[in-house]
Design a protein around this motif. Structure first.
Motif, PDB file in Angstrom:
ATOM      1  N   ALA A  75       0.828  -1.210   0.000  1.00  0.00           N
ATOM      2  CA  ALA A  75       0.000   0.000   0.000  1.00  0.00           C
ATOM      3  C   ALA A  75       0.863   1.261   0.000  1.00  0.00           C
ATOM      4  N   VAL A  76       1.897   1.295   0.853  1.00  0.00           N
ATOM      5  CA  VAL A  76       2.762   2.476   0.934  1.00  0.00           C
ATOM      6  C   VAL A  76       3.496   2.712  -0.387  1.00  0.00           C
ATOM      7  N   SER A  77       3.911   1.637  -1.043  1.00  0.00           N
ATOM      8  CA  SER A  77       4.631   1.766  -2.311  1.00  0.00           C
ATOM      9  C   SER A  77       3.701   2.024  -3.488  1.00  0.00           C
ATOM     10  N   MET A  78       2.407   2.035  -3.242  1.00  0.00           N
ATOM     11  CA  MET A  78       1.382   2.284  -4.258  1.00  0.00           C
ATOM     12  C   MET A  78       1.269   1.161  -5.300  1.00  0.00           C
ATOM     13  N   MET A  79       1.739  -0.038  -4.954  1.00  0.00           N
ATOM     14  CA  MET A  79       1.583  -1.163  -5.875  1.00  0.00           C
ATOM     15  C   MET A  79       0.131  -1.624  -5.955  1.00  0.00           C
ATOM     16  N   ILE A  80      -0.741  -1.065  -5.116  1.00  0.00           N
ATOM     17  CA  ILE A  80      -2.162  -1.392  -5.198  1.00  0.00           C
ATOM     18  C   ILE A  80      -2.884  -0.475  -6.186  1.00  0.00           C
ATOM     19  N   ASP A  81      -2.166   0.475  -6.753  1.00  0.00           N
ATOM     20  CA  ASP A  81      -2.741   1.390  -7.737  1.00  0.00           C
ATOM     21  C   ASP A  81      -2.377   0.911  -9.136  1.00  0.00           C
ATOM     22  N   PRO A  82      -3.347   0.355  -9.873  1.00  0.00           N
ATOM     23  CA  PRO A  82      -3.030  -0.169 -11.202  1.00  0.00           C
ATOM     24  C   PRO A  82      -2.406   0.870 -12.135  1.00  0.00           C
ATOM     25  N   ALA A  83      -2.807   2.128 -11.995  1.00  0.00           N
ATOM     26  CA  ALA A  83      -2.245   3.171 -12.857  1.00  0.00           C
ATOM     27  C   ALA A  83      -0.742   3.331 -12.606  1.00  0.00           C
ATOM     28  N   LYS A  84      -0.341   3.228 -11.355  1.00  0.00           N
ATOM     29  CA  LYS A  84       1.084   3.334 -10.997  1.00  0.00           C
ATOM     30  C   LYS A  84       1.856   2.153 -11.584  1.00  0.00           C
ATOM     31  N   VAL A  85       1.301   0.961 -11.474  1.00  0.00           N
ATOM     32  CA  VAL A  85       1.956  -0.239 -12.006  1.00  0.00           C
ATOM     33  C   VAL A  85       2.054  -0.158 -13.526  1.00  0.00           C
ATOM     34  N   LEU A  86       0.964   0.237 -14.169  1.00  0.00           N
ATOM     35  CA  LEU A  86       0.974   0.337 -15.625  1.00  0.00           C
ATOM     36  C   LEU A  86       1.957   1.402 -16.105  1.00  0.00           C
ATOM     37  N   ALA A  87       2.112   2.494 -15.339  1.00  0.00           N
ATOM     38  CA  ALA A  87       3.105   3.513 -15.693  1.00  0.00           C
ATOM     39  C   ALA A  87       4.521   2.944 -15.577  1.00  0.00           C
ATOM     40  N   PHE A  88       4.734   2.046 -14.622  1.00  0.00           N
ATOM     41  CA  PHE A  88       6.037   1.390 -14.492  1.00  0.00           C
ATOM     42  C   PHE A  88       6.304   0.475 -15.688  1.00  0.00           C
ATOM     43  N   LEU A  89       5.262  -0.189 -16.166  1.00  0.00           N
ATOM     44  CA  LEU A  89       5.418  -1.131 -17.276  1.00  0.00           C
ATOM     45  C   LEU A  89       5.484  -0.438 -18.639  1.00  0.00           C
ATOM     46  N   TYR A 118      -2.509  -5.372 -11.963  1.00  0.00           N
ATOM     47  CA  TYR A 118      -2.595  -6.072 -10.681  1.00  0.00           C
ATOM     48  C   TYR A 118      -1.876  -7.410 -10.757  1.00  0.00           C
ATOM     49  N   CYS A 119      -1.281  -7.808  -9.643  1.00  0.00           N
ATOM     50  CA  CYS A 119      -0.886  -9.190  -9.437  1.00  0.00           C
ATOM     51  C   CYS A 119      -1.589  -9.619  -8.144  1.00  0.00           C
ATOM     52  N   PRO A 120      -1.569 -10.894  -7.785  1.00  0.00           N
ATOM     53  CA  PRO A 120      -2.429 -11.368  -6.688  1.00  0.00           C
ATOM     54  C   PRO A 120      -2.288 -10.627  -5.357  1.00  0.00           C
ATOM     55  N   ALA A 130      -4.749  -6.816  -1.398  1.00  0.00           N
ATOM     56  CA  ALA A 130      -4.585  -5.643  -0.525  1.00  0.00           C
ATOM     57  C   ALA A 130      -5.495  -4.504  -0.974  1.00  0.00           C
ATOM     58  N   ALA A 131      -5.698  -4.368  -2.291  1.00  0.00           N
ATOM     59  CA  ALA A 131      -6.512  -3.276  -2.827  1.00  0.00           C
ATOM     60  C   ALA A 131      -8.007  -3.496  -2.621  1.00  0.00           C
ATOM     61  N   LEU A 132      -8.420  -4.703  -2.248  1.00  0.00           N
ATOM     62  CA  LEU A 132      -9.844  -4.948  -1.996  1.00  0.00           C
ATOM     63  C   LEU A 132     -10.400  -4.002  -0.933  1.00  0.00           C
ATOM     64  N   SER A 133      -9.546  -3.590  -0.008  1.00  0.00           N
ATOM     65  CA  SER A 133      -9.992  -2.710   1.073  1.00  0.00           C
ATOM     66  C   SER A 133     -10.457  -1.354   0.555  1.00  0.00           C
ATOM     67  N   ALA A 134     -10.030  -0.970  -0.654  1.00  0.00           N
ATOM     68  CA  ALA A 134     -10.456   0.313  -1.218  1.00  0.00           C
ATOM     69  C   ALA A 134     -11.888   0.252  -1.739  1.00  0.00           C
ATOM     70  N   GLY A 135     -12.427  -0.960  -1.929  1.00  0.00           N
ATOM     71  CA  GLY A 135     -13.813  -1.110  -2.339  1.00  0.00           C
ATOM     72  C   GLY A 135     -14.080  -0.872  -3.816  1.00  0.00           C
ATOM     73  N   SER A 136     -13.077  -0.936  -4.656  1.00  0.00           N
ATOM     74  CA  SER A 136     -13.262  -0.723  -6.089  1.00  0.00           C
ATOM     75  C   SER A 136     -13.943  -1.932  -6.723  1.00  0.00           C
ATOM     76  N   PRO A 137     -15.033  -1.708  -7.472  1.00  0.00           N
ATOM     77  CA  PRO A 137     -15.686  -2.824  -8.165  1.00  0.00           C
ATOM     78  C   PRO A 137     -14.749  -3.514  -9.161  1.00  0.00           C
ATOM     79  N   ALA A 138     -13.881  -2.758  -9.824  1.00  0.00           N
ATOM     80  CA  ALA A 138     -12.940  -3.342 -10.791  1.00  0.00           C
ATOM     81  C   ALA A 138     -11.970  -4.290 -10.085  1.00  0.00           C
ATOM     82  N   THR A 139     -11.544  -3.924  -8.894  1.00  0.00           N
ATOM     83  CA  THR A 139     -10.647  -4.793  -8.126  1.00  0.00           C
ATOM     84  C   THR A 139     -11.370  -6.072  -7.732  1.00  0.00           C
ATOM     85  N   LEU A 140     -12.615  -5.954  -7.317  1.00  0.00           N
ATOM     86  CA  LEU A 140     -13.394  -7.134  -6.944  1.00  0.00           C
ATOM     87  C   LEU A 140     -13.561  -8.068  -8.143  1.00  0.00           C
ATOM     88  N   VAL A 141     -13.833  -7.516  -9.315  1.00  0.00           N
ATOM     89  CA  VAL A 141     -13.964  -8.340 -10.527  1.00  0.00           C
ATOM     90  C   VAL A 141     -12.646  -9.049 -10.816  1.00  0.00           C
TER      91      VAL A 141
END
Length: 137
Positions: free
Chosen positions: A18-32, A100-102, A107-118
């Motif tokens: 969470a602190v490293s923002m790896m739960i933010d898909p936009a951050k991960v995609l920007a890294f990739l 996302y990876c597993p 960890a991101a489920l706690s944010a309540g995003s429907p996309a994360t739940l899917v």
């Protein structure tokens, strides 16, 4: 005691993700995205994780068993085979397509995003299917 240590380890990993923002898909995609607006910050997170793991591995290497178990649980497969390569490809495609990876997804489920739940539900379905129809070696 094993359950408490496993919980604390999982909690620490979740906090780090969470602190490293790896739960933010936009951050991960920007890294990739090496050809666009590349964000190298997650490379530092991965390097730090590798450094911590390396120290821990060095400390336990040669020990007969962990402190709270009878033996180490090591992978039985030591070579690259078809299931490992296919699994790595599917993991990479999923990470690259949605960011996302597993671990971070859970960890991101706690944010309540429907996309994360899917994503998590699709991940669980994939685990189920992989166990039901394993790939031949």
């Amino acid at each position: 005691m094993q359950i408490i240590i496993a919980f604390v380890a999982g909690l620490l990993m979740s906090i780090g993700i969470a602190v490293s923002m790896m739960i933010d898909p936009a951050k991960v995609l920007a890294f990739l995205d090496l050809s666009g607006n590349w964000d190298p910050s997650l490379a530092l997170v991965m390097a730090a994780a590798l450094a911590v793991y390396s120290v821990g591995f060095h400390l336990v290497r040669g020990k007969p068993a962990p402190l709270l178990a009878e033996k180490f649980q090591l992978p039985s497969v030591t070579k690259l085979d078809k299931p490992i390569l296919i699994g790595a490809a599917v993991f990479g495609l999923g990470w690259g397509l949605v960011g996302y990876c597993p671990g971070p997804a859970l960890a991101a489920l706690s944010a309540g995003s429907p996309a994360t739940l899917v994503f998590v539900l699709a991940m669980i379905a994939g685990w189920y299917l992989a166990r039901r129809w394993p790939l031949p070696h």
